[in-house]
Design an enzyme around this catalytic site. Structure first.
Site, PDB file in Angstrom:
ATOM      1  CE  LYS A 148      -1.227   1.895   4.466  1.00  0.00           C
ATOM      2  NZ  LYS A 148      -1.854   2.060   5.592  1.00  0.00           N
ATOM      3  CG  HIS A 178      -0.585  -5.130   7.561  1.00  0.00           C
ATOM      4  ND1 HIS A 178      -0.527  -3.766   6.894  1.00  0.00           N
ATOM      5  CD2 HIS A 178      -0.959  -4.948   9.093  1.00  0.00           C
ATOM      6  CE1 HIS A 178      -0.526  -2.906   8.030  1.00  0.00           C
ATOM      7  NE2 HIS A 178      -1.017  -3.493   9.160  1.00  0.00           N
ATOM      8  CD  GLU A 216      -2.203   3.932  13.436  1.00  0.00           C
ATOM      9  OE1 GLU A 216      -0.965   3.456  13.290  1.00  0.00           O
ATOM     10  OE2 GLU A 216      -2.806   4.625  12.786  1.00  0.00           O
ATOM     11  CG  ASP A 235      -2.185   5.890   6.123  1.00  0.00           C
ATOM     12  OD1 ASP A 235      -1.584   5.468   5.333  1.00  0.00           O
ATOM     13  OD2 ASP A 235      -1.980   5.767   7.172  1.00  0.00           O
ATOM     14  CG  HIS A 240      -5.627  -1.111   6.799  1.00  0.00           C
ATOM     15  ND1 HIS A 240      -5.304  -2.160   5.877  1.00  0.00           N
ATOM     16  CD2 HIS A 240      -4.759   0.027   7.033  1.00  0.00           C
ATOM     17  CE1 HIS A 240      -3.765  -1.702   5.722  1.00  0.00           C
ATOM     18  NE2 HIS A 240      -3.520  -0.388   6.247  1.00  0.00           N
TER      19      HIS A 240
HETATM   20  P1  NAP Z   1      11.847   2.809   2.771  1.00  0.00           P
HETATM   21  O1  NAP Z   1      12.452   2.485   4.161  1.00  0.00           O
HETATM   22  O2  NAP Z   1      12.220   4.483   2.217  1.00  0.00           O
HETATM   23  O3  NAP Z   1      12.982   1.813   1.784  1.00  0.00           O
HETATM   24  C1  NAP Z   1      12.799   1.954   0.635  1.00  0.00           C
HETATM   25  C2  NAP Z   1      13.573   0.745  -0.282  1.00  0.00           C
HETATM   26  O4  NAP Z   1      13.391   0.899  -1.646  1.00  0.00           O
HETATM   27  C3  NAP Z   1      14.938   0.695   0.281  1.00  0.00           C
HETATM   28  O5  NAP Z   1      15.569  -0.581   0.134  1.00  0.00           O
HETATM   29  C4  NAP Z   1      15.779   1.577  -1.009  1.00  0.00           C
HETATM   30  O6  NAP Z   1      17.000   1.263  -1.098  1.00  0.00           O
HETATM   31  C5  NAP Z   1      14.710   1.138  -2.274  1.00  0.00           C
HETATM   32  N1  NAP Z   1      14.860   1.877  -3.713  1.00  0.00           N
HETATM   33  C6  NAP Z   1      14.564   3.189  -3.147  1.00  0.00           C
HETATM   34  N2  NAP Z   1      14.716   3.432  -4.918  1.00  0.00           N
HETATM   35  C7  NAP Z   1      14.757   2.590  -5.397  1.00  0.00           C
HETATM   36  C8  NAP Z   1      15.162   2.189  -6.939  1.00  0.00           C
HETATM   37  N3  NAP Z   1      15.186   3.457  -7.610  1.00  0.00           N
HETATM   38  N4  NAP Z   1      15.429   1.029  -7.185  1.00  0.00           N
HETATM   39  C9  NAP Z   1      15.505   0.010  -6.410  1.00  0.00           C
HETATM   40  N5  NAP Z   1      15.270   0.277  -4.990  1.00  0.00           N
HETATM   41  C10 NAP Z   1      15.169   1.281  -4.570  1.00  0.00           C
HETATM   42  O7  NAP Z   1      10.537   2.541   2.400  1.00  0.00           O
HETATM   43  P2  NAP Z   1       9.587   1.380   3.378  1.00  0.00           P
HETATM   44  O8  NAP Z   1       9.105   2.045   4.619  1.00  0.00           O
HETATM   45  O9  NAP Z   1      10.271   0.048   3.468  1.00  0.00           O
HETATM   46  O10 NAP Z   1       8.292   1.154   2.478  1.00  0.00           O
HETATM   47  C11 NAP Z   1       8.601   0.257   1.193  1.00  0.00           C
HETATM   48  C12 NAP Z   1       6.950   0.254   0.858  1.00  0.00           C
HETATM   49  O11 NAP Z   1       6.070  -0.332   1.662  1.00  0.00           O
HETATM   50  C13 NAP Z   1       6.301   1.611   0.311  1.00  0.00           C
HETATM   51  O12 NAP Z   1       5.544   1.388  -0.713  1.00  0.00           O
HETATM   52  C14 NAP Z   1       5.380   1.844   1.547  1.00  0.00           C
HETATM   53  O13 NAP Z   1       4.464   2.748   1.435  1.00  0.00           O
HETATM   54  C15 NAP Z   1       4.764   0.562   2.017  1.00  0.00           C
HETATM   55  N6  NAP Z   1       4.488   0.205   3.451  1.00  0.00           N
HETATM   56  C16 NAP Z   1       5.469   0.353   4.250  1.00  0.00           C
HETATM   57  C17 NAP Z   1       5.225   0.466   5.678  1.00  0.00           C
HETATM   58  C18 NAP Z   1       6.298   0.611   6.608  1.00  0.00           C
HETATM   59  O14 NAP Z   1       5.847   0.177   7.925  1.00  0.00           O
HETATM   60  N7  NAP Z   1       7.462   0.911   6.430  1.00  0.00           N
HETATM   61  C19 NAP Z   1       3.895  -0.159   6.079  1.00  0.00           C
HETATM   62  C20 NAP Z   1       2.961  -0.197   5.218  1.00  0.00           C
HETATM   63  C21 NAP Z   1       3.443  -0.194   3.848  1.00  0.00           C
HETATM   64  P3  NAP Z   1      18.119   1.955  -1.965  1.00  0.00           P
HETATM   65  O15 NAP Z   1      17.772   3.587  -1.683  1.00  0.00           O
HETATM   66  O16 NAP Z   1      19.345   1.470  -1.467  1.00  0.00           O
HETATM   67  O17 NAP Z   1      17.745   1.893  -3.514  1.00  0.00           O
END
Ligand code: NAP
Length: 487
Positions: A148, A178, A216, A235, A240
């Site tokens: 999402k 989730h 939350e 969101d 959800h």
């Molecule tokens: P994040 O911490 O910003 O991590 C982003 C990841 O993507 C990093 O591994 C980054 O590594 C990689 N990345 C960025 N640009 C890239 C590119 N051009 N090519 C390949 N890899 C790339 O983000 P996140 O919080 O894990 O969230 C990821 C997704 O899950 C998003 O869609 C978010 O909306 C969703 N989400 C997250 C959560 C949460 O709790 N975090 C919850 C629900 C949904 P590099 O910079 O080394 O490329």
């Protein structure tokens, strides 16, 4: 009762965004727990992929650290961890460039289950899908998992569906929510459709109303600027809460099959009535001394004029035979009194009471708790024990899964790990179909557009409260009350 672990076929799972926050906190620790449960077959590989330059050992150190932080101590001895890390690999790729993709193509096997988890910003989903296709990496049975948010309105969701559909069929696309991976949510379907007890009462004749709460305690903190473009409706509600609503309200599918279940959920979304301003309360948490000096929402959002809601409560009605006249009250918010998610099905009064004790009487409530302490409780009225006449008291029939399974609760798989295993098995039941997501946006878009056109400002509420005062009125005026938000 010991939970059964069903084996899965060997797989290659690529986590794009393998070094990101979601991978670190949920996906990688979850996979380790599935490994402990015997669900990562010997030849399977977990391949992290991101732009950062590192080798397998560098990524293994990252994975080991994530497991150290997010898996309980008793479950991580050095030898097991080393065996798990033997499955872990890393490839450096850029979703927007062509570097690294040939390395990934060389690494992937065609004769095992292939899954690609898109744990990156949604703006990269299309780039990833296109390159997986162009570099001939994904097989015809490969699965992609998308996180999402799935769009921010109907148009963007449609565009995203169309982009993914250029390279993958609907049966290959797993849109993750989730909340649907929670044990309780699946149990809700078991309770409804594997027992004769509830279904005859599951309608407007016997259900007074339903409350769905996702509360939350945290604020939007460091991601305020991002959240401010979204708000609680986009969101939380569009995905959800609406998914939970569907599972409560849907008709029995003709069998427990992904498309049969999703067809029924879709019908519920399509039957949602339009709602007006009187059925919505939006809020924003305050800051200042009463918030212990913590920042207000607008400070977190870095926009003093922000009208985005960190809280929303809605009265929703379903236009069909089963639910005519039974309101569904939905609420979700940040910085509330407790972290608690619950669905409460509140039944109607008995048609005629033969007892004098009106004070002791309470309606029957089936409470389905999603967090913390997943489980279900059915409150029933009994006679207060002892002499002194017929006084009534409410007792809970507790269907707590942790106890029922004879476990301490920590062994119930986390939603993410359960859903990842469903991807490997090729079971889409707990994933949203493209048309469901679009229908949900089609319902929320005009509601959002209407409050934006009116220029509505959210009501303030104190951190640690149950939300804005006006939200109480939403139920009071119908002669009802919200259930207490508590852990
Ligand atoms: P994040 O911490 O910003 O991590 C982003 C990841 O993507 C990093 O591994 C980054 O590594 C990689 N990345 C960025 N640009 C890239 C590119 N051009 N090519 C390949 N890899 C790339 O983000 P996140 O919080 O894990 O969230 C990821 C997704 O899950 C998003 O869609 C978010 O909306 C969703 N989400 C997250 C959560 C949460 O709790 N975090 C919850 C629900 C949904 P590099 O910079 O080394 O490329």
């Amino acid at each position: 009762m010991v939970s059964r672990v069903i084996p899965v076929d060997p797989f290659d799972l690529v986590i794009f965004g393998g070094t990101g926050d979601l991978a670190r906190r949920k996906i990688l620790p979850g996979l380790y727990r599935r490994f402990l449960a015997g669900q990562v077959p010997d030849s399977s590989r977990i391949i992290g992929a991101a732009r950062g330059e590192m080798d397998d050992d560098g990524f293994r150190a990252f994975v080991a650290e994530a497991i150290g932080e997010f898996v309980s101590e008793g479950k991580r001895d050095g030898e097991t961890l080393a065996r798990f890390l033997g499955h872990v690999h890393y490839v450096s790729v850029d979703a927007k460039g062509d570097g690294g993709w040939k390395d990934l193509a060389r690494l992937m096997r065609k004769d095992v289950v292939q899954a690609f988890y898109f744990s990156v910003a949604p703006s990269l989903f299309g780039d990833l899908a296109e390159r997986l296709h162009r570099f001939r990496i994904a097989t015809e049975t490969a699965r992609i998992v998308v996180e999402k948010p799935f769009g921010r309105d109907l148009d963007s969701a449609r565009a995203l569906n169309a982009t993914l559909a250029e390279h993958f069929t609907e049966h290959q696309i797993y849109r993750i929510d989730h909340y649907l991976g929670k044990e309780t949510v699946q149990n809700l379907m078991a309770v409804r459709f594997a027992n004769i007890l509830f279904e005859p009462l599951w309608n407007a004749r016997h259900v007074d109303h339903v409350q769905i709460t996702v509360a939350e305690t945290v604020g939007v903190g460091g991601r305020g600027a991002y959240y401010d473009k979204s708000g609680a409706m986009r969101d939380m509600v569009q995905n959800h809460l609406m998914q939970l609503l569907c599972l409560i309200a849907m008709e029995a599918p003709y069998r427990f099959d992904p498309d049969a279940v999703r067809d029924e959920k879709l019908k519920v979304i399509r039957a949602l009535k339009e709602i007006g301003p009187e059925d919505i309360v939006r809020g924003q948490y305050r800051g200042g001394p009463r918030a212990g000096g913590e920042p207000s929402y607008v400070e977190d959002a870095e926009d003093p004029a922000s009208k985005t809601e960190s809280y929303i409560a809605l009265k929703v009605q379903i236009a069909n035979w089963r639910w005519k006249g039974t309101p569904f009250y939905l609420r979700t918010g940040k910085k509330l009194r407790a972290r608690a998610s619950e669905i409460a099905v509140v039944f109607k009064e008995v048609p005629h009471s033969i007892f004098d004790d009106e004070e002791g009487w309470r309606e029957n409530v089936l409470s389905i708790r999603l967090q913390p302490n997943e489980g279900m409780t059915l409150s029933v009225m009994i006679k207060e024990p002892g002499p002194g006449g017929m006084r009534l008291t409410e007792v809970p029939l507790d269907m707590s899964f942790a106890e029922a399974l004879g476990e301490d609760g920590t062994d119930i798989p986390d939603a993410y790990e359960r859903l990842i295993m469903d991807v490997i098995r090729g079971n889409q039941t707990l994933f949203m179909r493209g048309d469901e997501v679009e229908a949900a946006w089609a319902w929320t878009d005009p509601i959002i557009a209407a409050w934006e056109a009116r220029g509505d400002k959210p009501k303030g509420y104190d951190p640690g409260s149950s939300g804005p005062e006006d939200a109480l009125m939403l139920l009071h005026r119908d002669g009802r009350r919200w259930r207490e938000i508590r852990e």
